[in-house]
Design a protein around this motif. Sequence first.
Motif, PDB file in Angstrom:
ATOM      1  N   MET A 165      10.495   5.363   9.107  1.00 32.25           N
ATOM      2  CA  MET A 165       9.435   4.532   8.567  1.00 32.25           C
ATOM      3  C   MET A 165       9.286   3.273   9.401  1.00 32.25           C
ATOM      4  SD  MET A 165      10.241   4.552   4.542  1.00 32.25           S
ATOM      5  CE  MET A 165      10.136   6.047   3.583  1.00 32.25           C
ATOM      6  N   MET A 211       8.997  12.099  -1.774  1.00 37.64           N
ATOM      7  CA  MET A 211       9.164  10.663  -1.716  1.00 37.64           C
ATOM      8  C   MET A 211       8.405   9.990  -2.854  1.00 37.64           C
ATOM      9  SD  MET A 211       9.313   9.341   2.093  1.00 37.64           S
ATOM     10  CE  MET A 211       7.740   8.590   2.241  1.00 37.64           C
ATOM     11  N   PHE A 251       4.535   2.896  -3.559  1.00 36.74           N
ATOM     12  CA  PHE A 251       3.433   3.215  -2.648  1.00 36.74           C
ATOM     13  C   PHE A 251       2.799   4.510  -3.128  1.00 36.74           C
ATOM     14  CE2 PHE A 251       6.412   0.727  -0.158  1.00 36.74           C
ATOM     15  CZ  PHE A 251       5.584  -0.154   0.518  1.00 36.74           C
ATOM     16  N   THR A 268       4.840   6.185   7.376  1.00 33.73           N
ATOM     17  CA  THR A 268       5.894   7.157   7.616  1.00 33.73           C
ATOM     18  C   THR A 268       5.648   7.740   9.001  1.00 33.73           C
ATOM     19  OG1 THR A 268       4.603   8.866   6.529  1.00 33.73           O
ATOM     20  CG2 THR A 268       6.196   7.705   5.186  1.00 33.73           C
ATOM     21  N   LEU A 293       3.468   0.121   4.773  1.00 35.09           N
ATOM     22  CA  LEU A 293       4.451   1.104   5.181  1.00 35.09           C
ATOM     23  C   LEU A 293       3.771   2.289   5.864  1.00 35.09           C
ATOM     24  CD1 LEU A 293       7.544   1.942   4.635  1.00 35.09           C
ATOM     25  CD2 LEU A 293       6.580   3.336   2.834  1.00 35.09           C
ATOM     26  N   PHE A 339       1.883   7.388  -1.928  1.00 37.93           N
ATOM     27  CA  PHE A 339       1.910   8.393  -0.877  1.00 37.93           C
ATOM     28  C   PHE A 339       1.070   9.581  -1.310  1.00 37.93           C
ATOM     29  CE2 PHE A 339       6.162   6.421  -0.441  1.00 37.93           C
ATOM     30  CZ  PHE A 339       5.974   5.885   0.815  1.00 37.93           C
ATOM     31  N   MET A 354       7.698  -0.602   8.794  1.00 38.96           N
ATOM     32  CA  MET A 354       7.156  -1.472   7.759  1.00 38.96           C
ATOM     33  C   MET A 354       6.733  -2.792   8.385  1.00 38.96           C
ATOM     34  SD  MET A 354       7.489  -1.972   4.070  1.00 38.96           S
ATOM     35  CE  MET A 354       9.111  -1.731   3.487  1.00 38.96           C
ATOM     36  N   GLY A 404       3.767  -5.502   1.742  1.00 41.09           N
ATOM     37  CA  GLY A 404       4.439  -4.522   2.601  1.00 41.09           C
ATOM     38  C   GLY A 404       3.457  -3.431   2.969  1.00 41.09           C
TER      39      GLY A 404
END
Lengths: 209, 161
Positions: free
Chosen positions: A80, B105, B97, A72, A70, B99, A82, A68
């Motif tokens: 988002m 998040m 993830f 933002t 991703l 980030f 993806m 995946g």
Amino acid sequence: MSELDLNGINNMQYDVLREIGNIGAGNATTALSQMINARVSMNVPKVELLEFKELSDIVGGAEKIVVGILFTLGGDIDGMMMFMMDKVASMHLVNILLGNLQQSEPTDDTEFSEMGLSALNEIGNIISGAYLSSLSSLTNLTITSSIPYMAIDMAGAILSVPAIEFGKIGDRALLIETEFGDMDNYVNGYFILIPTLNSYSAILKSLGL
Amino acid sequence: MNNTIKVGMADANVCKPPDVITTLGLGSCVGIVLYDPVKKIAGLVHIMLPDSTKIINNSNKYKFADTGIDTIIQDMASLGAIKRNLVAKIAGGAQMFSFNNNLEMMRIGERNVEATKNKLKKLGIPLLAEDTGANYGRTIEFYPETGLLHIRSVGKDRKIL
């Protein structure tokens, strides 16, 4: 009528969202096709309003191992984006791109090389960029995207990240999903665009709805 | 006959032997197993967010650590489980993830785990075992017959708690 109510999306709104998926993924698929120098086709995008427990079914089950990537989104819309591929398919893609065609058939247990990971990240970057820039020129909205964040894991675990963002505002997730693949189904995957609810309204409004 | 009962995201269910209860692909969510070892009744809730009071739209009780635990205890009680017998095992709360620009998040998995522990503590339910945090997904299966929680992750050995 630009307000979007998750419980009552009308046909017109569905059609417009599907068209957005069509144009975005169309551009992204073209970019991918140029990169690997092969024909890549895509199916008709689906606009789906899903309960969280159904979410991972769209990519073939919660335990499927996927890559995946991703992003933002920022600017005029939030949410988002993806880009998701089967792990094996993504290895095929990397092998095609790096010219490692002599390598043995990849499996779920094969590890990516550092070069492979970095190539994959870049692929994600380029094709998501193609998706978003076409969306941006269609709607005249400014859309900025983060750097790519990549994870290789179970689909359910990866999808939990956008799901949680949606969970803050409702009990369901609305997403625009397009599946793509080359002729041999060697390289297939999904683009999933997940704007926030307000951003859906912004998109619809920009198109005069 | 032994069935496997599946629990989805923001969902819950209860289970008695010989059945098995499972939730697949936990990411930043937390899977909370409550278990009455005397009656051999288990409940599993798959929560997504820490706190129902911070969110306006909170009709699905199983979405949150606080209301999810309360509701699954009621569900288990209607099957005959006794609240003071209950023990807990939890898994999940990963950071999928890395980030680098969005702290809120990034910490959601950690906050889910914290909220779960606080709620269990408040209710006086002992937390027997956990496999939380890190950066990978987990599939969990709970066997009410033995009280054991099996955890599978990609590229890792199966853990039994």
